[in-house]
Structures are given as structure tokens and as C-alpha cells.
Design an enzyme around this catalytic site. Structure first.
Site, PDB file in Angstrom:
ATOM      1  N   GLU A  80     -15.393   0.569  -7.976  1.00  0.00           N
ATOM      2  CA  GLU A  80     -15.857   1.147  -6.593  1.00  0.00           C
ATOM      3  C   GLU A  80     -15.908   2.540  -6.484  1.00  0.00           C
ATOM      4  O   GLU A  80     -16.405   3.238  -5.723  1.00  0.00           O
ATOM      5  CB  GLU A  80     -14.789   0.523  -5.636  1.00  0.00           C
ATOM      6  N   HIS A 104      -7.127  -3.357 -10.833  1.00  0.00           N
ATOM      7  CA  HIS A 104      -8.275  -4.299 -10.939  1.00  0.00           C
ATOM      8  C   HIS A 104      -7.639  -5.633 -11.190  1.00  0.00           C
ATOM      9  O   HIS A 104      -6.448  -5.530 -12.120  1.00  0.00           O
ATOM     10  CB  HIS A 104      -9.331  -4.090 -11.889  1.00  0.00           C
TER      11      HIS A 104
HETATM   12  N1  CMC Z   1      -2.913   1.991  -5.158  1.00  0.00           N
HETATM   13  C1  CMC Z   1      -1.800   1.840  -4.976  1.00  0.00           C
HETATM   14  N2  CMC Z   1      -0.904   0.969  -5.628  1.00  0.00           N
HETATM   15  C2  CMC Z   1      -1.666  -0.080  -6.274  1.00  0.00           C
HETATM   16  C3  CMC Z   1      -2.975   0.087  -6.309  1.00  0.00           C
HETATM   17  C4  CMC Z   1      -3.668   1.029  -5.677  1.00  0.00           C
HETATM   18  N3  CMC Z   1      -4.916   0.955  -5.644  1.00  0.00           N
HETATM   19  N4  CMC Z   1      -3.347  -1.007  -7.206  1.00  0.00           N
HETATM   20  C5  CMC Z   1      -2.127  -1.748  -7.455  1.00  0.00           C
HETATM   21  N5  CMC Z   1      -1.094  -1.028  -7.011  1.00  0.00           N
HETATM   22  C6  CMC Z   1       0.362  -1.732  -6.857  1.00  0.00           C
HETATM   23  C7  CMC Z   1       0.706  -2.340  -5.626  1.00  0.00           C
HETATM   24  O1  CMC Z   1       0.943  -1.868  -4.516  1.00  0.00           O
HETATM   25  C8  CMC Z   1       1.702  -3.445  -6.372  1.00  0.00           C
HETATM   26  O2  CMC Z   1       2.970  -2.584  -6.174  1.00  0.00           O
HETATM   27  P1  CMC Z   1       4.381  -3.483  -5.879  1.00  0.00           P
HETATM   28  O3  CMC Z   1       4.429  -4.383  -7.082  1.00  0.00           O
HETATM   29  O4  CMC Z   1       5.278  -2.413  -5.827  1.00  0.00           O
HETATM   30  O5  CMC Z   1       3.941  -3.995  -4.505  1.00  0.00           O
HETATM   31  C9  CMC Z   1       1.321  -3.280  -7.840  1.00  0.00           C
HETATM   32  O6  CMC Z   1       0.410  -2.286  -8.100  1.00  0.00           O
HETATM   33  C10 CMC Z   1       0.558  -4.633  -8.264  1.00  0.00           C
HETATM   34  O7  CMC Z   1      -0.505  -4.889  -7.210  1.00  0.00           O
HETATM   35  P2  CMC Z   1      -1.281  -6.138  -7.203  1.00  0.00           P
HETATM   36  O8  CMC Z   1      -2.075  -6.089  -5.827  1.00  0.00           O
HETATM   37  O9  CMC Z   1      -0.451  -7.476  -7.502  1.00  0.00           O
HETATM   38  O10 CMC Z   1      -2.124  -5.975  -8.592  1.00  0.00           O
HETATM   39  P3  CMC Z   1      -3.753  -6.346  -8.926  1.00  0.00           P
HETATM   40  O11 CMC Z   1      -3.783  -5.803 -10.108  1.00  0.00           O
HETATM   41  O12 CMC Z   1      -3.806  -8.184  -8.692  1.00  0.00           O
HETATM   42  O13 CMC Z   1      -4.516  -5.740  -7.866  1.00  0.00           O
HETATM   43  C11 CMC Z   1      -6.230  -4.808  -6.692  1.00  0.00           C
HETATM   44  C12 CMC Z   1      -5.697  -5.588  -7.870  1.00  0.00           C
HETATM   45  C13 CMC Z   1      -8.037  -4.602  -6.816  1.00  0.00           C
HETATM   46  C14 CMC Z   1      -6.345  -5.893  -5.471  1.00  0.00           C
HETATM   47  C15 CMC Z   1      -5.343  -3.784  -6.267  1.00  0.00           C
HETATM   48  O14 CMC Z   1      -5.442  -2.909  -7.409  1.00  0.00           O
HETATM   49  C16 CMC Z   1      -5.999  -3.030  -5.251  1.00  0.00           C
HETATM   50  O15 CMC Z   1      -5.720  -3.325  -3.952  1.00  0.00           O
HETATM   51  N6  CMC Z   1      -6.654  -1.664  -5.239  1.00  0.00           N
HETATM   52  C17 CMC Z   1      -7.262  -1.080  -4.223  1.00  0.00           C
HETATM   53  C18 CMC Z   1      -8.469  -1.668  -3.577  1.00  0.00           C
HETATM   54  C19 CMC Z   1      -9.858  -1.627  -4.607  1.00  0.00           C
HETATM   55  O16 CMC Z   1     -10.148  -0.537  -4.979  1.00  0.00           O
HETATM   56  N7  CMC Z   1     -10.493  -2.744  -4.563  1.00  0.00           N
HETATM   57  C20 CMC Z   1     -11.692  -3.160  -5.385  1.00  0.00           C
HETATM   58  C21 CMC Z   1     -11.372  -3.768  -6.518  1.00  0.00           C
HETATM   59  S1  CMC Z   1     -12.644  -3.628  -7.894  1.00  0.00           S
HETATM   60  C22 CMC Z   1     -13.692  -4.823  -7.268  1.00  0.00           C
HETATM   61  C23 CMC Z   1     -14.753  -5.570  -8.096  1.00  0.00           C
HETATM   62  O17 CMC Z   1     -14.413  -5.547  -9.122  1.00  0.00           O
HETATM   63  O18 CMC Z   1     -15.421  -6.456  -7.528  1.00  0.00           O
END
Ligand code: CMC
Length: 366
Positions: free
Chosen positions: A299, A246
Site C-alpha cells: 500500500e 503484512h
Molecule cells: N505499525 C505499527 N505496529 C504494527 C504494524 C504497523 N504497521 N503492523 C504490525 N504492528 C504491530 C502490532 O501493533 C502488533 O503489536 P503488539 O503485539 O504489541 O500488539 C504486532 O505488530 C503484530 O500485529 P498483527 O496485527 O498481529 O500482525 P499481522 O502481521 O497479522 O498484521 C497487518 C498485518 C497488515 C494487519 C498490520 O501489519 C497492519 O495493521 N498494518 C498497517 C495497515 C496496512 O498497511 N494494511 C495494508 C496491508 S497490505 C494489504 C494487501 O496485501 O492486500
């Protein structure tokens, strides 16, 4: 001028008294009340009241009699179009020309009607006539009435699943759709325009509300019986496990905790496989990213809970919109009361000064 932040991440655009995720504590409070205190004790329509009026009473009203002009059965686009149409059908006045009390009443009518539009659209999608008002009136809660309008019946477990999901996702601070609603409201537009703009922003798959992506993962794990292997195969290919991580929370998403409990209480047939996949995913993510908290987000168990209520995956964005009418209405009203025209700046990075004759397609001088 301030430093440019792509995606406005970390930029404070408003002050709000409605809600904001408590990122370190993993809690979500509406007007100071923890959602743990709301689920099971109140229904969605009362939570709408808490968010919009800061009072459980009178809450969100019932929808007034209204027949949408034409529904396609695609609920998100029906909702956006019909909400915009209500502005002219109901002759809603511009926010700049009305007092907060009138704005609140416009938002209440719109919220209730938006839910009815989704239920009607879902019925059309299923090839059914939406149930008439006298059938819908038999329901006691907004969730029951929604199901009655859609299917002509309201299974108590389905109603509980939807009510809980709606409460958990009713408001979540300054997300993209809420920002859209506030921007529109800040121009003094009418409440229908602000609400339908928000629906449009929510329809994008990057704005959550897509538990559809979780169900295929659960099916794959159920088939293979190997959650660890499934998770490893995704991570080895640098893929993302849907329903984890998240942008805001650096702890367990409190909505996930509540929805998981609800899925178990309602005897979801997918609960066991979901829990096995969750455990495998959390272990693997912790091992691979020991310094970055990646926990279960809203989700993952939303998908399981909505599945209990037999909500088809392509209806889930509209279900999310139904939940979010409370948050949008509260923010539109807050913008009306305290806001100022939203007009940020952009940093110009285009071509330097030049004559029109240098632009492609300019007529060649003879
Ligand atoms: N699975 C695998 N790796 C992950 C995941 C995941 N679900 N989430 C983050 N990471 C890794 C990502 O690959 C990255 O690794 P690296 O630095 O090696 O490239 C690192 O963690 C940081 O990722 P980020 O995208 O910069 O982190 P964030 O905290 O900004 O991401 C997110 C938030 C929701 C975009 C991400 O966790 C994600 O893509 N999750 C899967 C999709 C999902 O479940 N989306 C629904 C979110 S909740 C919606 C809402 O509240 O409205």
C-alpha cells in the site's frame, strides 16, 4: 471436526496453480514467473493472459461497445452493480451449464468491460463525458485505453504508473475477494455473479487497496519535516503506521520494491518524503519489535505511484478492482475446472434446546 480458526488464518482451503506469495523469500510469482520479470517487459493485458490462460497471447481483449445503464460516479459501487447487471444484459449462462472454454470467454469479456466501467464512472465523477470508442481505440495498452476513456488523453507516465500498479496487484493468492469469487463460482453461478461478489468483498477498507490512508501521512511529514518525530508520535500512542506489516510476508513485500522503483523512475514529487518516512518507520518498528518482521507493504508505494497518475484517493479501491480482475478470473476458472461446492461447517455456540414460548416476544399464555 477441525479446530476453529478465527479468520481462517492458516487454513488451507484450496490447491492452486495460479500464484501464491512466497512468504520467506519476499517474492511473488504468477504461474511461476516472478513479477520482477513482468514489469517493464509486458503490459497488464498480457499478464491477464498469463494468469488466466497461462499464455501471454491473446491476453485480455478490448472491451466491446457497451453503455452502462446509469453511473453515479462512485466507481466501486458502480462497478459492483454494473458487473452484476452484465449477467442479465449479456445473458451469461451458469458456470455449471458451460464448458471451461465458454467460461474463459465470459471472464475475458467481463474483465475488459469492468475496466471500461471504472473509467466511465471516473469520468462521471469528474463531471466529464467518457470518451467515445474511436478516441479510446487510439490507445495501445489497456492502461492507455483506460486513461483515454476517463480523461480523453493518456500521459505516458500516467499509463506506465497504472500499468505497473495493475501488474503488481493483479493476483495475490487466497485473499478475501478471491475467496468470495471462488465460493460463488463453486455454486455454479454465472461469471458476472462471481466477479461482482468479489468487487463487493474488495470494497471493505480492511482488504488493502486503500493507499488513501498513506497520502495524509506523507503530507504530515512534508509539513513537519520530521519523519522520526511523526513515527514516534504514532507508535507512542499504539497506533499503526499505514503501509507497513503484512499477514503473509515475513520479508520485504516484493510489490513494494517494484512500486518504489517505479515511483522514482517516474519522478514522483512525493518520493523523497516517502523514502524518509519509510526509513524512519522501518527503524522504529525494528527497534520496538525486534523479533517480528514488519516491512513495507504494497500500500505504501501504491499510494505514491497512483498519485503520479493523478488518481484521486477515493478511486483507489476501484483501481485495485481493475487490477484484480485477472486474479479473480483465473480463480473462477480454476474453481470451475477443479473445484467442489464450498460448504464449510460452523461450530454452534447458541442457546440450548428450548421451547418457542421461552423466546423474547412470544405471546404470553392467557
Ligand atoms: N505499525 C505499527 N505496529 C504494527 C504494524 C504497523 N504497521 N503492523 C504490525 N504492528 C504491530 C502490532 O501493533 C502488533 O503489536 P503488539 O503485539 O504489541 O500488539 C504486532 O505488530 C503484530 O500485529 P498483527 O496485527 O498481529 O500482525 P499481522 O502481521 O497479522 O498484521 C497487518 C498485518 C497488515 C494487519 C498490520 O501489519 C497492519 O495493521 N498494518 C498497517 C495497515 C496496512 O498497511 N494494511 C495494508 C496491508 S497490505 C494489504 C494487501 O496485501 O492486500
Amino acid at each position: 471436526m477441525n479446530e476453529f480458526k478465527p479468520g481462517l488464518e492458516g487454513v488451507v482451503a484450496f490447491q492452486t496453480a495460479i500464484a501464491e506469495p512466497d512468504r520467506e523469500g519476499g517474492a511473488l510469482r504468477y504461474r511461476g514467473v516472478d513479477i520482477e520479470d513482468l514489469v517493464g517487459n509486458f503490459h497488464y493485458e498480457q499478464v491477464w493472459g498469463l494468469l488466466v490462460d497461462e499464455s501471454f497471447q491473446p491476453g485480455m481483449p478490448d472491451p466491446e461497445p457497451y453503455e452502462p445503464a446509469s453511473l453515479t460516479g462512485n466507481a466501486p459501487s458502480d462497478l459492483q452493480a454494473e458487473t452484476a447487471r452484465l449477467s442479465s444484459v449479456w445473458n451469461l449462462k451458469k458456470l455449471v451449464d458451460i464448458d471451461p472454454g465458454q467460461a474463459r470467454d465470459d471472464l475475458a469479456r467481463l474483465s475488459a468491460q469492468m475496466m471500461a466501467i471504472v473509467a466511465r464512472s471516473a469520468a462521471v465523477h469528474d463531471g466529464r463525458e467518457p470518451a467515445p470508442d474511436d478516441v479510446v481505440a487510439q490507445g495501445k495498452t489497456a492502461a492507455e485505453k483506460f486513461l483515454l476513456r476517463w480523461r480523453g488523453e493518456a500521459d505516458p507516465d500516467h499509463a506506465k504508473a497504472i500499468d505497473t500498479y495493475w501488474i503488481c496487484t493483479a493476483e495475490h493468492g487466497l485473499n478475501a475477494s478471491t475467496f468470495t469469487a471462488r465460493i460463488t463460482a463453486s455454486t455454479g453461478a454465472d461469471c458476472g455473479a462471481a466477479m461482482s461478489g468479489a468487487v463487493g468483498a474488495l470494497s471493505g477498507p480492511l482488504h488493502g487497496g486503500a493507499p488513501a490512508r498513506v497520502l495524509p501521512m506523507l503530507d504530515a511529514v512534508a509539513e513537519s519535516g520530521d519523519p522520526e518525530g511523526y513515527v514516534k508520535s504514532i507508535l507512542d500512542e499504539h497506533g499503526r503506521i499505514m503501509g507497513f506489516g503484512h499477514r503473509v510476508y515475513r520479508a520485504e513485500d516484493p510489490r513494494s520494491r517494484l512500486l518504489k522503483r517505479t515511483a522514482k523512475e517516474l519522478g514522483s514529487p512525493r518520493y523523497e518524503v516517502a523514502e524518509a518516512l519509510e526509513e524512519a518507520a522501518l527503524d522504529a518498528l525494528k527497534e520496538r519489535k525486534p523479533d517480528y518482521v514488519i516491512a513495507t507493504n504494497v500500500e505504501f508505494y501504491s499510494a505514491v505511484v497512483l498519485d503520479v497518475a493523478d488518481v484521486p484517493p477515493d478511486l483507489t479501491p476501484a483501481m485495485f478492482a481493475c487490477a484484480r480482475v485477472a486474479g479473480w478470473a483465473a480463480h473462477i476458472l480454476e474453481e470451475k475446472r477443479t473445484g467442489r461446492l464450498i460448504r464449510p461447517s460452523a461450530q454452534y455456540v447458541g442457546p440450548g434446546e428450548r421451547p418457542a414460548s421461552e423466546v423474547d416476544g412470544a405471546p404470553v399464555p392467557s
